[in-house]
Design an enzyme around this catalytic site. Structure first.
Site, short mmCIF file in Angstrom:
data_model
loop_
_atom_site.label_atom_id
_atom_site.label_comp_id
_atom_site.label_asym_id
_atom_site.label_seq_id
_atom_site.Cartn_x
_atom_site.Cartn_y
_atom_site.Cartn_z
N PHE A 83 0.82 -1.22 0.00
CA PHE A 83 0.00 0.00 0.00
C PHE A 83 0.85 1.27 0.00
O PHE A 83 0.36 2.32 -0.39
CB PHE A 83 -0.87 0.06 1.26
CG PHE A 83 -1.90 -1.01 1.38
CD1 PHE A 83 -3.12 -0.90 0.74
CD2 PHE A 83 -1.66 -2.15 2.15
CE1 PHE A 83 -4.08 -1.89 0.85
CE2 PHE A 83 -2.61 -3.14 2.26
CZ PHE A 83 -3.83 -3.02 1.62
N LYS A 87 -0.34 9.70 -2.41
CA LYS A 87 -1.62 9.50 -3.13
C LYS A 87 -2.43 10.76 -3.42
O LYS A 87 -3.59 10.65 -3.80
CB LYS A 87 -2.48 8.50 -2.36
CG LYS A 87 -2.90 9.00 -0.99
CD LYS A 87 -4.17 8.32 -0.49
CE LYS A 87 -4.70 8.99 0.74
NZ LYS A 87 -5.94 8.46 1.23
N SER A 127 -5.39 1.49 -8.87
CA SER A 127 -6.49 2.44 -8.72
C SER A 127 -7.30 2.52 -10.01
O SER A 127 -6.73 2.39 -11.11
CB SER A 127 -5.90 3.81 -8.42
OG SER A 127 -6.89 4.80 -8.47
N TYR A 155 0.14 11.02 -10.52
CA TYR A 155 -0.19 9.96 -9.55
C TYR A 155 -0.70 8.72 -10.29
O TYR A 155 -0.22 7.59 -10.06
CB TYR A 155 -1.24 10.46 -8.54
CG TYR A 155 -1.89 9.34 -7.76
CD1 TYR A 155 -1.20 8.69 -6.74
CD2 TYR A 155 -3.18 8.90 -8.07
CE1 TYR A 155 -1.78 7.64 -6.05
CE2 TYR A 155 -3.77 7.86 -7.38
CZ TYR A 155 -3.07 7.23 -6.37
OH TYR A 155 -3.64 6.19 -5.69
N LYS A 159 0.81 4.66 -10.87
CA LYS A 159 0.10 3.38 -10.70
C LYS A 159 0.19 2.53 -11.97
O LYS A 159 0.39 1.32 -11.92
CB LYS A 159 -1.37 3.65 -10.33
CG LYS A 159 -1.57 4.30 -8.97
CD LYS A 159 -1.20 3.34 -7.85
CE LYS A 159 -1.26 3.98 -6.48
NZ LYS A 159 -0.74 3.16 -5.41
N TYR A 183 -8.72 -0.23 -7.22
CA TYR A 183 -9.80 0.18 -6.31
C TYR A 183 -10.61 1.28 -6.96
O TYR A 183 -10.05 2.21 -7.55
CB TYR A 183 -9.26 0.79 -5.01
CG TYR A 183 -8.16 0.07 -4.30
CD1 TYR A 183 -7.94 -1.30 -4.44
CD2 TYR A 183 -7.34 0.78 -3.44
CE1 TYR A 183 -6.92 -1.92 -3.74
CE2 TYR A 183 -6.33 0.17 -2.74
CZ TYR A 183 -6.12 -1.17 -2.91
OH TYR A 183 -5.09 -1.77 -2.22
#
Ligand code: NAD
Ligand code: WQD
Length: 354
Positions: A83, A87, A127, A155, A159, A183
């Site tokens: 994790f 973010k 994400s 960002y 990912k 997510y």
């Protein structure tokens, strides 16, 4: 077979809930976090609920030496849930190299340490932001995993790059497995009111901001645009309760361990879209009064609709989101009303005694 899982970023919002679910599922958990956006109080709360405290190290995921020491101390680690990351979408455009250093660089450092210690399963926090504006692609709303990806900010690009790094590493190293968990919008808190989201700076997400308005930490909320093509003009998102999301990680981990599938992406969402006004009204109902808001212009980079097709996770992981939006609002309200200052205060005694 050993059941020790290393959780990076495990004192953060989603990491702490996943650590809790891992403990409840019988895993031993080692948490690392540099506490950049979280506090050790999350570990006390995990212990209050589960009766067990995970082993914790204040370690920076970009520090190879510190990481190596953790793997050396815990030879039973056979999987990692990753994790730890920066973010904040807006900030990522201001200091992009820092985002690439921590998010992409940190993941590479982690994979190298795993490789050295023969740890071959990684579950990664990706994400829905990797999809960018899926309305550009015919028939891709709601969004399936085969939707072309195209993030619109640094960002999101970290990912996307990390997904590629994990994919390439798994292909180059048979026996490695990667779960890329995309997510949608995590929300909510523990139903006891003991654990929840406690960002250290100013939150920018809808649910924590609404929580702060409800407890009087913030005057009002700005609604970013009411001229979208939706039933009330506000943008549509797929809000998923953080406990459902945490359980998705346990399911993905079990799948990696049991079937050795290599690298695979799974959407973790409910499949249900809600507008900003749906959420504001739902939360007002829970709180029992109106919350002050003002409609302003669209936020840069926002898209009309991010709603998941969660079918692949339903079928392959045997997982589906079960908690309703009403329960998500209720849990958030219990968390913020009992902990208006988040983890910077002791949990109310009546909650602890329950
Ligand atoms: P969070 O900020 O609460 O958790 C991230 C944790 O990582 C924090 O505890 C922070 O202190 C830690 N961290 C940051 N840099 C670190 C470093 N260099 N070394 C060690 N620890 C470090 O955020 P979250 O909402 O729990 O998000 C967890 C993960 O899920 C992140 O990777 C995030 O990008 C991803 N994600 C979050 C959302 C969301 O809306 N919350 C949605 C999709 C994906
Ligand atoms: C939700 C909706 C806003 C705040 C972000 C990241 C994404 C992922 C999840 C990490 C949008 C509206 C919000 C406010 C508002 N994070 N809103 N007023 O933007 O869908 O996703 O978090 O991976 O990458 O971009 O979430 O909660 O910020 O916004 O009107 O003050 O609420 O415009 O429609 P978002 P959010």
């Amino acid at each position: 077979m050993s059941r020790t899982v290393l959780v990076t970023g495990g004192t953060g919002y989603i990491g702490s809930f996943t650590t809790l679910e891992l403990i409840l599922a019988g895993y031993d958990v080692v948490v690392i976090d540099n506490l950049y956006n979280s506090s050790e109080e999350a570990l006390n709360r995990i212990q209050l609920i589960s009766g067990k405290r995970p082993t914790f190290y204040n370690v920076d995921v970009t520090d190879a030496k510190q990481l190596e020491e953790v793997f050396e101390k815990h030879p039973g680690i056979d999987s990692v849930i990753h994790f730890a990351a920066l973010k904040a979408v807006g900030e990522s455009s201001e200091i992009p190299t820092e985002y690439y250093r921590v998010n992409v660089g940190g993941t590479i450092t982690l994979i190298n340490a795993m490789q050295k210690h023969n740890v071959k399963n990684i579950v990664f926090s990706s994400s829905a932001t990797v999809y960018g504006d899926a309305t550009k692609h015919e028939g891709m709303i709601p969004i399936p995993e085969h939707c072309p990806i195209g993030p619109t900010n640094p960002y999101g690009r970290t990912k996307m790059m990390i997904e590629m790094v994990i994919q390439d590493h798994c292909e180059a190293n048979p026996g490695w497995n990667g779960a890329l968990l995309r997510y949608f919008n995590p929300a909510g808190a523990h139903p006891t009111g003991i654990m929840g989201e406690d960002p250290l700076g100013i939150p920018y997400n809808l649910f924590p901001l609404l929580g702060q308005v409800a407890v009087g930490r913030r005057e009002d909320i700005k609604i970013f645009g009411d001229d979208y093509d939706s039933h009330d003009g506000t943008a549509i998102r797929d809000y998923i309760h953080v406990i459902d999301l945490a359980k998705g990680h346990i399911a993905a981990l079990a799948r990696l361990r049991a079937t050795n599938p290599g690298c695979r992406a799974w959407n973790l969402g409910t499949g249900l879209g809600s507008t900003v006004f749906d959420i504001v009204k739902g939360f007002e109902k829970t709180v029992g009064r109106k919350l002050k808001y003002q409609v302003v212009g669209r936020r840069k980079g926002d898209v009309l609709n991010l709603t998941a097709v969660p079918k692949r996770a339903n079928e392959e992981l045997g997982w589906s989101a079960e908690i309703t939006l009403e329960e998500t609002c209720r849990d958030l309200w219990k968390w913020v009303s009992n902990n208006p200052q988040g983890y910077r205060q002791q949990p109310p005694q009546e909650l602890v005694a329950d």
